[in-house]
Structures are given as structure tokens and as C-alpha cells.
Scaffold this motif. Structure first.
Motif, PDB file in Angstrom:
ATOM      1  N   LEU A  88      78.620  39.712   5.948  1.00 53.30           N
ATOM      2  CA  LEU A  88      78.948  40.589   7.068  1.00 53.30           C
ATOM      3  C   LEU A  88      79.646  39.816   8.177  1.00 53.30           C
ATOM      4  CD1 LEU A  88      75.478  42.288   6.997  1.00 53.30           C
ATOM      5  CD2 LEU A  88      77.618  43.482   6.501  1.00 53.30           C
ATOM      6  N   LEU A  93      80.229  44.347  11.831  1.00 51.50           N
ATOM      7  CA  LEU A  93      78.931  44.776  12.338  1.00 51.50           C
ATOM      8  C   LEU A  93      79.055  45.552  13.645  1.00 51.50           C
ATOM      9  CD1 LEU A  93      76.874  41.540  11.626  1.00 51.50           C
ATOM     10  CD2 LEU A  93      76.325  43.808  10.716  1.00 51.50           C
ATOM     11  N   ASN A 122      70.576  46.703  12.153  1.00 48.09           N
ATOM     12  CA  ASN A 122      71.592  47.538  12.776  1.00 48.09           C
ATOM     13  C   ASN A 122      71.199  47.956  14.185  1.00 48.09           C
ATOM     14  OD1 ASN A 122      73.197  50.587  12.482  1.00 48.09           O
ATOM     15  ND2 ASN A 122      74.230  48.701  11.878  1.00 48.09           N
ATOM     16  N   SER A 225      77.658  47.817   6.771  1.00 45.03           N
ATOM     17  CA  SER A 225      77.075  47.477   8.074  1.00 45.03           C
ATOM     18  C   SER A 225      76.155  48.577   8.582  1.00 45.03           C
ATOM     19  CB  SER A 225      78.171  47.192   9.115  1.00 45.03           C
ATOM     20  OG  SER A 225      79.003  46.133   8.693  1.00 45.03           O
ATOM     21  N   ALA A 261      81.750  45.065   4.584  1.00 44.53           N
ATOM     22  CA  ALA A 261      81.483  43.638   4.387  1.00 44.53           C
ATOM     23  C   ALA A 261      82.625  43.007   3.606  1.00 44.53           C
ATOM     24  CB  ALA A 261      80.159  43.461   3.650  1.00 44.53           C
TER      25      ALA A 261
END
Length: 409
Positions: A88, A93, A122, A225, A261
Motif C-alpha cells: 500500500l 491510502l 482505514n 485501501s 495497492a
């Protein structure tokens, strides 16, 4: 090459505290990439931790990080197989933060899901972008049993700093909160309640709505993400493609956008197979109508019964519309050498005498006779992985090993 460092994540608020500094440094580029790994606890086994470490391989100079762009390597849930380390980037993100938080908004997020899972991680990303550290439940990550009082207490703490309180939960947590007046009051105090990590049963949604609580269904994956489709609608910048589905029929769901990602840790073959020019192949079946996604189950949940394709997820959705059924799990178990039979586990404690007949009638009417479960059992609780996703392997053991469940006559 940018180093990848393991960050141990203990249960409880200490897990959140352990991540904040390293994650902030990883996102702004001033520190190494971060690999959040849960520590062994009452609900996290040594074997589970070992599987995470095999997937992410932190602190190992012999396996350099695939790209200097990688800020975080987070393991997938492992609910359908061995966990994978997902690469990631900071840009990915953070790409949907404004869409979720709202332009110029500064909500107070509550951390209620394990911080080493995408659902919990998250929340940390959204909260840092809003300029407020999330407030953790005392029960975070299995530190202690989740209780409505714990949740209510945390919502009251959040209300001291903001009137805009957000939380991300899974269906099992919502169910427990809705069964208690303190939990209902606390949910009413939240301006947004996201529910992900699996389907949201229709009965649960109806119960929440009856209390005046609006639940937002989220869909996504560690590879995207986190949640990037809310209530069937993609967030700005996110695209949905349905592959190999005839008009009006289900096909594989592919997601694309800035949140994707880079691929998988130490697995270029799977990266090439899943991260395609059309987008990330989710492995889920779905349709899109008027730009709204409807999921139909997993590709690998489609089984052949008497020569007919049957989607286990479709069975679950039909059964969960019946009165008094909040959740269920359909499984295909071996029947002889080359056949399978469909069995159904229903969450509950007091089945009605007509439950099995009601289920059979509803499934046959909606999906045809081959989809009707051959056996039905009622269980008091479902097994979950440490990240609060349904443990499909444990469910299969319940259904196949003698003496674990009592099948209805």
C-alpha cells in the motif's frame, strides 16, 4: 531500498497508540514502511501471527521491499486462504479521505476494529487526515469482550471533542449493539456508522432503520485501501467494471482508481493475475444497474448441484430476508466422491418448528430446487478471525465434523 519494519499491535488502546507514530512517519516519508502485526493474545494464536509474518516478511534484508513507494504492508484476512501481504502506498491510502470525511470536515473517529486489519487501519488513516487521533474502544482487538456499555462510554468521550462522530463496525458488532438499549443510544449518537467486512443482513438493516439508525454498507478490500463503494455507489474516482457478465447477469467485479495497492508482497504471479489493466479482480460476482453495484457472492462460492450452478451467497441473501433470521452461512460439503450437498448454519438459539420448511420454501421459490439446503442447523454464535471476518474454515469444521451441531429434523 526503503526498509520495512514490523510494528507489534497489542489488543486494546495500546495497539492504536503503537501505530500512530510509525504510520505518520511512513505516510510522510520520514520513516520506514510499516508492517502492522498483531501480537499473540487470547484471540490471536501463535499460528495466526506466524502466518502474517510469512505474508509480510518485515525486517528481512534478504527480501527487499518491492518499491520505495510502499508505505504500509498489511496482511489480508486469510478468510479464504493463507494471508497475503498487500503493498500500500501513502497516496493510495489517503486518496479517498476527502470523499469519506467530507470537504473541510474534521470528524472524530472511533476505533472499534483490530488495527492490524484494513477495517481498523482505514479508520486510523481517515482520522489522521481529519486532524484527530481516533478514540479506541477498551475492547479493541479482543482486549476484552465488546459490550454496549464500552461502546456507549467511548461515544460519550468522542462527543466531548466533536458532534461529528464516525465509526466503522462489522455486522456482528452492530447486532450486539442493537440488542441493547445502551448500544442503540450510542449508535444514535454517531453521525455515520460504516458496516463492512462482509454482507449486511437485511433483517439487521431493518432493525437499525426502525431505531432511526442509518447504516452505510461499505465494500472494498485490503487491496483497495479499504471501503471504496458505499451503499453500492463508488466513491469519486473509483470505477467498477463487470467482467464476462452478459447484460443484466453477474460477472466478476473489478475495481480501479487511485486507491489500488501496487500488488502483493513476494508474489509477482498473483499480482499480475489480480491487478490487471481493467482493475483489481475482486473474486466477487456482481451486477451494476444505474451505476449501483449489487453483489451476488464469491466466484469460488458457486457450486454445481445436480448439474445446476448454485451461488451460496444467493442462498444466504434469500434466507436472511425471512422473519427472525439475522444471519446465516451456506456451505458446500462433500457428498460421496464427486458430489457436494448444501448445508446451512443459522445464527440463533430458539428455532421455530417450521424453520427448515420455511427456508426450503423460500429458497426453492427464489433459486430453484437444487439450491435448497439439504441440512439446516441453528448455532448460538459464528466463529470469527481476529480481524472480525467470518472464519469460513471453522464454519466448515462445524458442519463436517460429527457432534458439533444438531441438524434440524
Amino acid at each position: 531500498m526503503r526498509p520495512l519494519r514490523r510494528t507489534p499491535v497489542p489488543p486494546g488502546p495500546a495497539g492504536l497508540a503503537a501505530l500512530i507514530g510509525p504510520v505518520m512517519a511512513a505516510l510522510d516519508g520520514s520513516g520506514p514502511a510499516v508492517a502492522p502485526v498483531p501480537v499473540t493474545s487470547a484471540i490471536v494464536s501463535d499460528d495466526y501471527v506466524a502466518s502474517i509474518l510469512r505474508a509480510v516478511r518485515p525486517d528481512d534484508p534478504s527480501v527487499p521491499l518491492e518499491s520505495d513507494e510502499v508505505a504500509v504492508v498489511l496482511a489480508t484476512s486469510g478468510s479464504t486462504g493463507a494471508p497475503r501481504g498487500v503493498l500500500l502506498t501513502a497516496a493510495g491510502l489517503q486518496s479517498l479521505n476527502e470523499s469519506v470525511n467530507g470537504p473541510g470536515a474534521s470528524p472524530q473517529w472511533i476505533a472499534a476494529l483490530p488495527m492490524s486489519s484494513m477495517g481498523g487501519f482505514n479508520v486510523l488513516i481517515r482520522a489522521l487526515d481529519a486532524g484527530r487521533e481516533p478514540i479506541a474502544l477498551d475492547s479493541l482487538g479482543g482486549a476484552e469482550p465488546v459490550t454496549p456499555i464500552d461502546f456507549q462510554r467511548t461515544v460519550h468521550r468522542a462527543a466531548a471533542s466533536s458532534s461529528d462522530i464516525r465509526v466503522s463496525l462489522v455486522a456482528a458488532q452492530v447486532r450486539r449493539l442493537l440488542a441493547d438499549s445502551d448500544g442503540v443510544d450510542a449508535l444514535l449518537g454517531c453521525s455515520q456508522v460504516l458496516v463492512g467486512a462482509g454482507p449486511l443482513p437485511a433483517a439487521l438493516l431493518e432493525t437499525a432503520t426502525a431505531h432511526g439508525i442509518r447504516l452505510t454498507r461499505t465494500y472494498g478490500a485490503t487491496e483497495t485501501s479499504g471501503g471504496c463503494v458505499f451503499d453500492g455507489e463508488p466513491l469519486p474516482g473509483v470505477s467498477i467494471t463487470i467482467d464476462e457478465g452478459a447484460e443484466g447477469s453477474a460477472g466478476e467485479v473489478l475495481l480501479s482508481g487511485p486507491m489500488l495497492a501496487l500488488g502483493y508482497r513476494m508474489d509477482p504471479a498473483s499480482t499480475a493475475a489480480r491487478f490487471t489493466p481493467l482493475g483489481y479482480r475482486t473474486g466477487d460476482l456482481g451486477t451494476v444497474d444505474d451505476d449501483r453495484l449489487t453483489l451476488q457472492g464469491r466466484i469460488d462460492d458457486v457450486v454445481v448441484v445436480n448439474g445446476v450452478n448454485v451461488a451460496l451467497g444467493a442462498i444466504e441473501r434469500v434466507v436472511e430476508t425471512l422473519p427472525g433470521i439475522e444471519s446465516c452461512a451456506a456451505l458446500a460439503v462433500p457428498l460421496g466422491e464427486a458430489e457436494v450437498e448444501i448445508v446451512l448454519l443459522v445464527l440463533g438459539s430458539d428455532p421455530t418448528p417450521s424453520l427448515r420448511d420455511d427456508i426450503s420454501a423460500a429458497v426453492q421459490a427464489a433459486l430453484g430446487r437444487p439450491a435448497v439446503p439439504r441440512r439446516v442447523a441453528v448455532v448460538p454464535e459464528f466463529p470469527y478471525l481476529p480481524n472480525r471476518k467470518l472464519d469460513r474454515a471453522a464454519l466448515r469444521a462445524l458442519a463436517t465434523e460429527p457432534g458439533h451441531v444438531a441438524w434440524l429434523p
